[in-house]
Design an enzyme around this catalytic site. Structure first.
Site, short mmCIF file in Angstrom:
data_model
loop_
_atom_site.label_atom_id
_atom_site.label_comp_id
_atom_site.label_asym_id
_atom_site.label_seq_id
_atom_site.Cartn_x
_atom_site.Cartn_y
_atom_site.Cartn_z
N GLY A 193 0.83 -1.21 0.00
CA GLY A 193 0.00 0.00 0.00
C GLY A 193 0.86 1.25 0.00
CG ASN A 230 0.47 0.95 4.95
OD1 ASN A 230 0.13 1.63 5.91
ND2 ASN A 230 0.13 1.25 3.69
CB THR A 259 -9.09 -6.83 9.60
OG1 THR A 259 -9.26 -5.41 9.54
CG2 THR A 259 -10.13 -7.52 8.75
CB ILE A 303 -3.15 8.92 10.24
CG1 ILE A 303 -2.72 8.09 11.46
CG2 ILE A 303 -1.95 9.53 9.52
CD1 ILE A 303 -1.98 8.84 12.56
CE1 TYR A 314 -9.21 -0.12 8.62
CE2 TYR A 314 -9.76 0.52 10.87
CZ TYR A 314 -8.91 0.58 9.78
OH TYR A 314 -7.75 1.32 9.85
P1 NAP Z 1 -4.91 4.93 2.04
O1 NAP Z 1 -4.63 6.39 1.97
O2 NAP Z 1 -6.20 4.43 1.49
O3 NAP Z 1 -3.71 4.12 1.39
C1 NAP Z 1 -3.75 2.73 1.35
C2 NAP Z 1 -3.01 2.26 0.14
O4 NAP Z 1 -3.13 0.82 0.07
C3 NAP Z 1 -3.62 2.81 -1.14
O5 NAP Z 1 -2.64 3.16 -2.08
C4 NAP Z 1 -4.45 1.64 -1.60
O6 NAP Z 1 -4.72 1.65 -2.98
C5 NAP Z 1 -3.57 0.48 -1.22
N1 NAP Z 1 -4.31 -0.76 -1.24
C6 NAP Z 1 -5.61 -0.95 -0.91
N2 NAP Z 1 -5.97 -2.22 -1.11
C7 NAP Z 1 -4.87 -2.86 -1.57
C8 NAP Z 1 -4.62 -4.19 -1.99
N3 NAP Z 1 -5.59 -5.11 -1.98
N4 NAP Z 1 -3.40 -4.52 -2.42
C9 NAP Z 1 -2.41 -3.59 -2.48
N5 NAP Z 1 -2.59 -2.31 -2.13
C10 NAP Z 1 -3.81 -1.94 -1.67
O7 NAP Z 1 -4.87 4.44 3.57
P2 NAP Z 1 -4.00 4.97 4.82
O8 NAP Z 1 -4.86 5.87 5.63
O9 NAP Z 1 -2.68 5.42 4.36
O10 NAP Z 1 -3.91 3.61 5.64
C11 NAP Z 1 -2.77 2.77 5.60
C12 NAP Z 1 -2.92 1.74 6.69
O11 NAP Z 1 -3.03 2.39 7.95
C13 NAP Z 1 -4.16 0.87 6.54
O12 NAP Z 1 -3.89 -0.46 6.93
C14 NAP Z 1 -5.13 1.50 7.53
O13 NAP Z 1 -6.10 0.59 7.99
C15 NAP Z 1 -4.18 1.91 8.62
N6 NAP Z 1 -4.70 2.96 9.51
C16 NAP Z 1 -5.04 4.19 9.00
C17 NAP Z 1 -5.54 5.15 9.88
C18 NAP Z 1 -5.95 6.52 9.39
O14 NAP Z 1 -6.54 7.28 10.18
N7 NAP Z 1 -5.66 6.89 8.16
C19 NAP Z 1 -5.70 4.87 11.23
C20 NAP Z 1 -5.32 3.60 11.71
C21 NAP Z 1 -4.82 2.66 10.83
P3 NAP Z 1 -6.15 2.25 -3.48
O15 NAP Z 1 -6.16 3.65 -3.09
O16 NAP Z 1 -6.12 2.03 -4.93
O17 NAP Z 1 -7.21 1.46 -2.75
#
Ligand code: NAP
Length: 259
Positions: free
Chosen positions: A16, A93, A169, A199, A166
């Site tokens: 990701g 991630n 997981t 975040i 969510y």
């Molecule tokens: P994001 O901005 O949506 O980025 C996630 C990235 O992962 C995107 O580029 C997405 O591509 C890619 N992705 C999604 N499904 C995938 C797959 N099946 N195979 C490969 N790549 C894939 O999310 P983020 O906020 O940076 O979150 C990153 C991690 O942190 C996640 O695990 C999330 O649950 C965790 N997290 C985030 C927060 C928050 O507040 N942001 C809080 C706690 C935990 P697409 O855009 O094309 O889907």
């Protein structure tokens, strides 16, 4: 003690990595001297992130793969490894949090579709398993490894802004982490989880603004976190400074959760 050179010469795989937290983690590792495999299912995003990294003089390669797809993961790991070398640092991630529900994006259990439940488990949990399984043989061969999985505060306690698939997981990734820490410790591999609070990334922008504002007010530091702040914790956990840290869940949440 210094960790100068701790990441230099190593190869990191970040899933990701096309945007958001994953891109910040990948960039932080590349800046610290690791060769980085930028894996994302969006090929254009992965290629752009790796292109910018290489323009900065960092070692990087983009690979396109859906982490939930076994064959696609195997091909991506093969290509990344052939280009940069064996992976000894992994950050799981990639994650999704569908905003399909009636409550500002959150779906209550009574309205959740089974297909959506399965897809969230496939990406967030099975994806971490498939990628980890693909690189652990390389770490065991090296007698060295660092695995970090991105969980969430929502995997540690009730959070009313996310949905049950969510949260389930993110809690499961903590069990995954603790079990693997036990299995892989004797091979010189540490395994930890990072639990971010709210975040500011594209993933959370689908959430109603009032919900994000409520989290901000409930956070002692009175703000949302940044991707770089999560990356900093990951960089520590993959460094030699964290050599005696394994099986832990490290919150990066501004004090939103204190246990
Ligand atoms: P994001 O901005 O949506 O980025 C996630 C990235 O992962 C995107 O580029 C997405 O591509 C890619 N992705 C999604 N499904 C995938 C797959 N099946 N195979 C490969 N790549 C894939 O999310 P983020 O906020 O940076 O979150 C990153 C991690 O942190 C996640 O695990 C999330 O649950 C965790 N997290 C985030 C927060 C928050 O507040 N942001 C809080 C706690 C935990 P697409 O855009 O094309 O889907």
């Amino acid at each position: 003690m210094t960790d100068a050179g701790s990441h230099a010469g190593r190869v990191a795989l970040v899933t990701g990595a096309g945007r958001g937290i994953g891109r910040a983690i990948a960039d932080a590792h590349a800046a610290a001297g690791a060769g980085v495999i930028y894996l994302d299912h969006d090929r254009a995003l992965a290629e752009e992130a790796a292109r910018v990294a290489m323009a900065r003089g960092w070692r990087a390669v983009a690979v396109a793969a859906d982490v939930a797809d076994e064959a696609s993961v195997a091909a991506a790991v093969r290509h990344g490894t052939e280009t940069l070398g064996p992976v000894t640092l992994l950050v799981n991630n990639a994650g999704i949090s569908p905003k399909s529900g009636s409550a500002g994006g959150k779906a209550f259990v009574w309205e959740m579709q089974a297909a959506e439940w399965r897809r969230v488990l496939d990406v967030n949990l099975t994806g971490a398993f498939l990628v980890t399984r693909a690189v652990v043989p390389q770490m065991r061969e090296a007698g060295y490894g660092r695995i970090v999985s991105i969980s969430s505060v929502a995997g540690r306690t009730y959070c009313d802004i996310v949905s049950v698939h969510y949260a389930a997981t993110k809690a499961a990734l903590i069990g995954f982490t603790k079990h693997l820490a036990g299995e892989l410790g004797p091979s010189g591999i540490t395994v930890n989880a990072v639990a971010p609070g709210r975040i500011d990334t594209p993933l959370m922008r689908g959430t109603a603004a009032e919900a994000n504002e409520a989290v901000r007010l409930a956070t002692p530091l009175q703000r949302l976190g940044t991707p770089d702040e999560v990356a900093g914790m990951c960089l520590f956990l993959t460094s030699d400074k964290a050599a005696f840290v394994t099986g832990q869940v490290c919150d990066v949440a501004g004090g939103w959760l204190m246990t």
